[in-house]
Design a protein around this motif. Structure first.
Motif, PDB file in Angstrom:
ATOM      1  N   CYS A  17      -1.576  49.467  35.859  1.00 40.82           N
ATOM      2  CA  CYS A  17      -2.551  48.385  35.700  1.00 40.82           C
ATOM      3  C   CYS A  17      -2.960  48.261  34.232  1.00 40.82           C
ATOM      4  O   CYS A  17      -2.944  49.226  33.481  1.00 40.82           O
ATOM      5  CB  CYS A  17      -3.767  48.652  36.575  1.00 40.82           C
ATOM      6  N   TYR A  18      -3.378  47.067  33.852  1.00 44.92           N
ATOM      7  CA  TYR A  18      -3.601  46.757  32.446  1.00 44.92           C
ATOM      8  C   TYR A  18      -4.828  47.429  31.854  1.00 44.92           C
ATOM      9  O   TYR A  18      -4.979  47.481  30.634  1.00 44.92           O
ATOM     10  CB  TYR A  18      -3.713  45.242  32.259  1.00 44.92           C
ATOM     11  N   TYR A  19      -5.720  47.951  32.697  1.00 42.14           N
ATOM     12  CA  TYR A  19      -6.967  48.543  32.222  1.00 42.14           C
ATOM     13  C   TYR A  19      -6.973  50.066  32.319  1.00 42.14           C
ATOM     14  O   TYR A  19      -7.903  50.720  31.862  1.00 42.14           O
ATOM     15  CB  TYR A  19      -8.153  48.001  33.033  1.00 42.14           C
ATOM     16  N   CYS A  20      -5.944  50.650  32.919  1.00 42.41           N
ATOM     17  CA  CYS A  20      -5.994  52.065  33.308  1.00 42.41           C
ATOM     18  C   CYS A  20      -5.549  52.988  32.173  1.00 42.41           C
ATOM     19  O   CYS A  20      -4.502  52.775  31.561  1.00 42.41           O
ATOM     20  CB  CYS A  20      -5.100  52.294  34.525  1.00 42.41           C
ATOM     21  N   ASP A  21      -6.356  54.049  31.936  1.00 42.48           N
ATOM     22  CA  ASP A  21      -5.980  55.043  30.929  1.00 42.48           C
ATOM     23  C   ASP A  21      -5.909  56.448  31.527  1.00 42.48           C
ATOM     24  O   ASP A  21      -5.891  57.434  30.797  1.00 42.48           O
ATOM     25  CB  ASP A  21      -6.961  55.025  29.746  1.00 42.48           C
ATOM     26  N   PHE A  22      -5.859  56.539  32.859  1.00 42.08           N
ATOM     27  CA  PHE A  22      -5.718  57.859  33.474  1.00 42.08           C
ATOM     28  C   PHE A  22      -4.329  58.420  33.191  1.00 42.08           C
ATOM     29  O   PHE A  22      -3.395  57.682  32.859  1.00 42.08           O
ATOM     30  CB  PHE A  22      -5.959  57.781  34.986  1.00 42.08           C
ATOM     31  N   ASN A  23      -4.194  59.726  33.343  1.00 39.23           N
ATOM     32  CA  ASN A  23      -2.904  60.366  33.109  1.00 39.23           C
ATOM     33  C   ASN A  23      -1.952  59.976  34.240  1.00 39.23           C
ATOM     34  O   ASN A  23      -2.094  60.418  35.377  1.00 39.23           O
ATOM     35  CB  ASN A  23      -3.066  61.892  33.063  1.00 39.23           C
ATOM     36  N   LYS A  24      -0.965  59.118  33.920  1.00 40.54           N
ATOM     37  CA  LYS A  24      -0.071  58.611  34.950  1.00 40.54           C
ATOM     38  C   LYS A  24       1.259  58.208  34.328  1.00 40.54           C
ATOM     39  O   LYS A  24       1.355  57.968  33.113  1.00 40.54           O
ATOM     40  CB  LYS A  24      -0.670  57.428  35.707  1.00 40.54           C
ATOM     41  N   VAL A  25       2.301  58.152  35.166  1.00 42.16           N
ATOM     42  CA  VAL A  25       3.632  57.721  34.751  1.00 42.16           C
ATOM     43  C   VAL A  25       4.234  56.889  35.877  1.00 42.16           C
ATOM     44  O   VAL A  25       3.810  56.979  37.034  1.00 42.16           O
ATOM     45  CB  VAL A  25       4.563  58.917  34.455  1.00 42.16           C
ATOM     46  N   PHE A  26       5.248  56.084  35.534  1.00 36.61           N
ATOM     47  CA  PHE A  26       5.988  55.376  36.568  1.00 36.61           C
ATOM     48  C   PHE A  26       6.680  56.379  37.479  1.00 36.61           C
ATOM     49  O   PHE A  26       7.264  57.363  37.021  1.00 36.61           O
ATOM     50  CB  PHE A  26       7.025  54.450  35.943  1.00 36.61           C
ATOM     51  N   LEU A  27       6.617  56.127  38.766  1.00 33.87           N
ATOM     52  CA  LEU A  27       7.151  57.059  39.756  1.00 33.87           C
ATOM     53  C   LEU A  27       8.669  57.205  39.683  1.00 33.87           C
ATOM     54  O   LEU A  27       9.193  58.307  39.879  1.00 33.87           O
ATOM     55  CB  LEU A  27       6.739  56.586  41.155  1.00 33.87           C
ATOM     56  N   LYS A  28       9.369  56.136  39.401  1.00 24.91           N
ATOM     57  CA  LYS A  28      10.834  56.142  39.467  1.00 24.91           C
ATOM     58  C   LYS A  28      11.426  57.236  38.574  1.00 24.91           C
ATOM     59  O   LYS A  28      11.060  57.381  37.413  1.00 24.91           O
ATOM     60  CB  LYS A  28      11.379  54.777  39.050  1.00 24.91           C
ATOM     61  N   ASN A  29      12.321  58.025  39.164  1.00 25.32           N
ATOM     62  CA  ASN A  29      13.072  59.083  38.478  1.00 25.32           C
ATOM     63  C   ASN A  29      12.197  60.253  38.010  1.00 25.32           C
ATOM     64  O   ASN A  29      12.619  61.040  37.158  1.00 25.32           O
ATOM     65  CB  ASN A  29      13.843  58.523  37.273  1.00 25.32           C
ATOM     66  N   GLN A  30      10.988  60.367  38.544  1.00 26.92           N
ATOM     67  CA  GLN A  30      10.126  61.484  38.173  1.00 26.92           C
ATOM     68  C   GLN A  30      10.419  62.710  39.050  1.00 26.92           C
ATOM     69  O   GLN A  30      10.817  62.567  40.209  1.00 26.92           O
ATOM     70  CB  GLN A  30       8.654  61.091  38.324  1.00 26.92           C
ATOM     71  N   PRO A  31      10.205  63.919  38.509  1.00 32.91           N
ATOM     72  CA  PRO A  31      10.480  65.153  39.266  1.00 32.91           C
ATOM     73  C   PRO A  31       9.332  65.490  40.216  1.00 32.91           C
ATOM     74  O   PRO A  31       8.606  66.478  40.044  1.00 32.91           O
ATOM     75  CB  PRO A  31      10.624  66.194  38.156  1.00 32.91           C
ATOM     76  N   VAL A  32       9.167  64.672  41.256  1.00 31.94           N
ATOM     77  CA  VAL A  32       8.019  64.823  42.144  1.00 31.94           C
ATOM     78  C   VAL A  32       8.033  66.176  42.849  1.00 31.94           C
ATOM     79  O   VAL A  32       6.992  66.850  42.941  1.00 31.94           O
ATOM     80  CB  VAL A  32       7.969  63.672  43.169  1.00 31.94           C
ATOM     81  N   ALA A  33       9.190  66.591  43.352  1.00 34.28           N
ATOM     82  CA  ALA A  33       9.263  67.867  44.068  1.00 34.28           C
ATOM     83  C   ALA A  33       8.859  69.019  43.161  1.00 34.28           C
ATOM     84  O   ALA A  33       8.100  69.919  43.561  1.00 34.28           O
ATOM     85  CB  ALA A  33      10.662  68.077  44.632  1.00 34.28           C
ATOM     86  N   GLU A  34       9.371  69.006  41.941  1.00 32.89           N
ATOM     87  CA  GLU A  34       9.037  70.061  40.991  1.00 32.89           C
ATOM     88  C   GLU A  34       7.554  70.034  40.632  1.00 32.89           C
ATOM     89  O   GLU A  34       6.925  71.081  40.444  1.00 32.89           O
ATOM     90  CB  GLU A  34       9.885  69.927  39.723  1.00 32.89           C
ATOM     91  N   TYR A  35       6.995  68.824  40.540  1.00 35.29           N
ATOM     92  CA  TYR A  35       5.571  68.709  40.241  1.00 35.29           C
ATOM     93  C   TYR A  35       4.734  69.321  41.359  1.00 35.29           C
ATOM     94  O   TYR A  35       3.780  70.070  41.098  1.00 35.29           O
ATOM     95  CB  TYR A  35       5.182  67.240  40.043  1.00 35.29           C
ATOM     96  N   LEU A  36       5.085  69.017  42.596  1.00 35.87           N
ATOM     97  CA  LEU A  36       4.323  69.558  43.722  1.00 35.87           C
ATOM     98  C   LEU A  36       4.447  71.082  43.786  1.00 35.87           C
ATOM     99  O   LEU A  36       3.484  71.776  44.130  1.00 35.87           O
ATOM    100  CB  LEU A  36       4.787  68.916  45.023  1.00 35.87           C
ATOM    101  N   ASP A  37       5.617  71.611  43.428  1.00 38.17           N
ATOM    102  CA  ASP A  37       5.773  73.068  43.362  1.00 38.17           C
ATOM    103  C   ASP A  37       4.840  73.660  42.305  1.00 38.17           C
ATOM    104  O   ASP A  37       4.192  74.692  42.526  1.00 38.17           O
ATOM    105  CB  ASP A  37       7.227  73.442  43.032  1.00 38.17           C
ATOM    106  N   ALA A  38       4.789  73.003  41.128  1.00 42.70           N
ATOM    107  CA  ALA A  38       3.924  73.480  40.043  1.00 42.70           C
ATOM    108  C   ALA A  38       2.454  73.370  40.436  1.00 42.70           C
ATOM    109  O   ALA A  38       1.635  74.235  40.098  1.00 42.70           O
ATOM    110  CB  ALA A  38       4.198  72.685  38.766  1.00 42.70           C
ATOM    111  N   LEU A  39       2.124  72.319  41.153  1.00 43.73           N
ATOM    112  CA  LEU A  39       0.756  72.144  41.631  1.00 43.73           C
ATOM    113  C   LEU A  39       0.363  73.287  42.567  1.00 43.73           C
ATOM    114  O   LEU A  39      -0.743  73.844  42.454  1.00 43.73           O
ATOM    115  CB  LEU A  39       0.644  70.802  42.355  1.00 43.73           C
ATOM    116  N   GLU A  40       1.251  73.653  43.453  1.00 44.92           N
ATOM    117  CA  GLU A  40       0.947  74.757  44.358  1.00 44.92           C
ATOM    118  C   GLU A  40       0.767  76.062  43.594  1.00 44.92           C
ATOM    119  O   GLU A  40      -0.145  76.842  43.894  1.00 44.92           O
ATOM    120  CB  GLU A  40       2.043  74.915  45.415  1.00 44.92           C
ATOM    121  N   ARG A  41       1.615  76.293  42.584  1.00 46.88           N
ATOM    122  CA  ARG A  41       1.467  77.514  41.772  1.00 46.88           C
ATOM    123  C   ARG A  41       0.109  77.540  41.090  1.00 46.88           C
ATOM    124  O   ARG A  41      -0.562  78.574  41.046  1.00 46.88           O
ATOM    125  CB  ARG A  41       2.579  77.590  40.707  1.00 46.88           C
ATOM    126  N   GLU A  42      -0.299  76.399  40.535  1.00 47.73           N
ATOM    127  CA  GLU A  42      -1.595  76.361  39.850  1.00 47.73           C
ATOM    128  C   GLU A  42      -2.737  76.657  40.811  1.00 47.73           C
ATOM    129  O   GLU A  42      -3.670  77.415  40.485  1.00 47.73           O
ATOM    130  CB  GLU A  42      -1.822  74.999  39.194  1.00 47.73           C
TER     131      GLU A  42
END
Length: 381
Positions: A17-42
């Protein structure tokens, strides 16, 4: 004091969105599985190092959590169920942020089965032209369809609305509120547009291509929203938030009451052991982090915590509890901020009740000015 709340950040979006400055990226081709693994470790490491006796709220935000597909959403629910839900009881408030056009009935079912009991939808407006202007991909008809589907599963539904948008009129603001009130909702969060650096809107504004309402018109929009929402049965309990009785956001109250909370995920923030922490933001670096993925830590002094108690607590309609302040900091509110309070009272910006110091109706539009008065003014031996 141990954390009462947990925020979990999912930094993926299908559209920015044109107003958003939260930490975000386009979903396409992102390492979602690896991110969720890292989230669980944290989460595991954090709970080992900084345990808590009880969590009162869990909030999954973003980004867009519902940008995850059904399998990824199930994995996220499983992580929360394994590590965080055992720390809660039947009073838990468990919220997932959602986009009106990004959540399928299957995802709603997964969330419900995972223990979620509150959903917050980023509606922003019901005007299709305005939605397109601010970079939103859903349209009015989709909002009604999605919320009707959500209401089959959840009895606590919140929507976000925005005002002060480019070319927005008072009539559009009134329509947005009245349309929201006809939906099966219990809560409205109403925010004015803030131009954050590096957003599309900030760039357009620098080029003189962003026709924003005047300050006076924006103030009228805010007053109109308050009047219309309260006439519809939701009561204002914080500067930007309204709810039915008993449906206030308990998660956000943790922030406003200056209590401690966990922040999990890339770029998230936490407040633990009187220290504010910010996580590594870039997703590849977050995934590869060894140990806790903390970018920086800022221990707060007693005076800094007292100042935060004031400018966070005064956001709430009830204000800052005089008794609780003294219990928490070992000093009377008047002893710490008597000069500031004495200066603000004659100006009609704050008032005392038997139990609290709070903003007046005249003080609410000038809240930031009031908050600034407490910075650097504490008198502590």
């Amino acid at each position: 004091m141990t954390p009462r709340a947990a925020y979990v950040h999912i930094p993926f979006c299908e559209h920015i969105c044109y107003y958003c400055d939260f930490n975000k990226v386009f979903l396409k081709n992102q390492p979602v599985a690896e991110y969720l693994d890292a989230l669980e470790r944290e989460i595991e490491l954090t709970l080992q190092q900084y345990p808590t006796d009880r969590l009162e709220t869990i909030f999954i935000g973003g980004g867009t959590p519902t940008a995850l597909n059904e399998q990824q959403m199930q994995r996220l629910m499983d992580i929360i169920s394994k590590h965080l839900l055992p720390l809660t009881d039947e009073t838990l408030e468990y919220t997932v942020e959602s986009n009106p056009d990004g959540v399928s009935p299957e995802k709603l079912d997964i969330m419900k089965a995972g223990g979620v009991n509150r959903v917050s939808f980023g509606v922003q407006s019901f005007d299709d032209g305005l939605l397109e202007r601010i970079g939103r991909t859903h349209r009015e008809a989709k909002v009604a369809e999605t919320l009707d589907e959500a209401a089959k599963r959840f009895d606590n539904i919140s929507v976000d609305l925005m005002f002060g948008l480019p070319n927005q009129t008072l009539e559009q603001v009134k329509y947005d509120v009245e349309r929201a009130l006809r939906l099966p909702i219990t809560h409205i969060s109403s925010y004015s547009l803030i131009l954050e650096p590096h957003t599309v809107f900030a760039i357009q504004e620098r080029k003189g291509k962003l026709p924003l309402p005047t300050q006076d018109l924006e103030a009228e929009m805010y007053r109109l929203m308050i009047e219309t929402i309260e006439a519809g049965g939701l009561k204002q309990y914080e500067i930007s938030n309204f709810s039915l009785p008993g449906k206030e956001s308990r998660h956000n109250r943790v922030y406003w009451e200056n209590d401690e909370y966990y922040g999990f995920g890339a770029g998230s923030h936490s407040y633990i052991n009187q220290t504010r922490r910010a996580n590594i933001a870039p997703i590849p670096h977050y995934i590869k982090a060894e140990g806790l993925p903390v970018r920086n830590e800022t221990p707060l002094t007693r005076v800094e915590r007292m100042e935060e108690e004031m400018f966070l607590g005064l956001r709430m309609k009830q204000g800052v509890s005089i008794e609780h302040f003294e219990q928490k900091y070992g000093i009377a509110l008047d002893a710490a901020f008597g000069k500031t309070i004495t200066k603000l009272l004659p100006r009609g910006l704050v008032e005392r009740t038997d139990t609290h110091l709070r903003l007046t109706e005249a003080g609410v539009p000038l809240a930031n000015e009031v908050f600034a008065e407490f910075i650097g003014e504490a008198e502590v031996e």
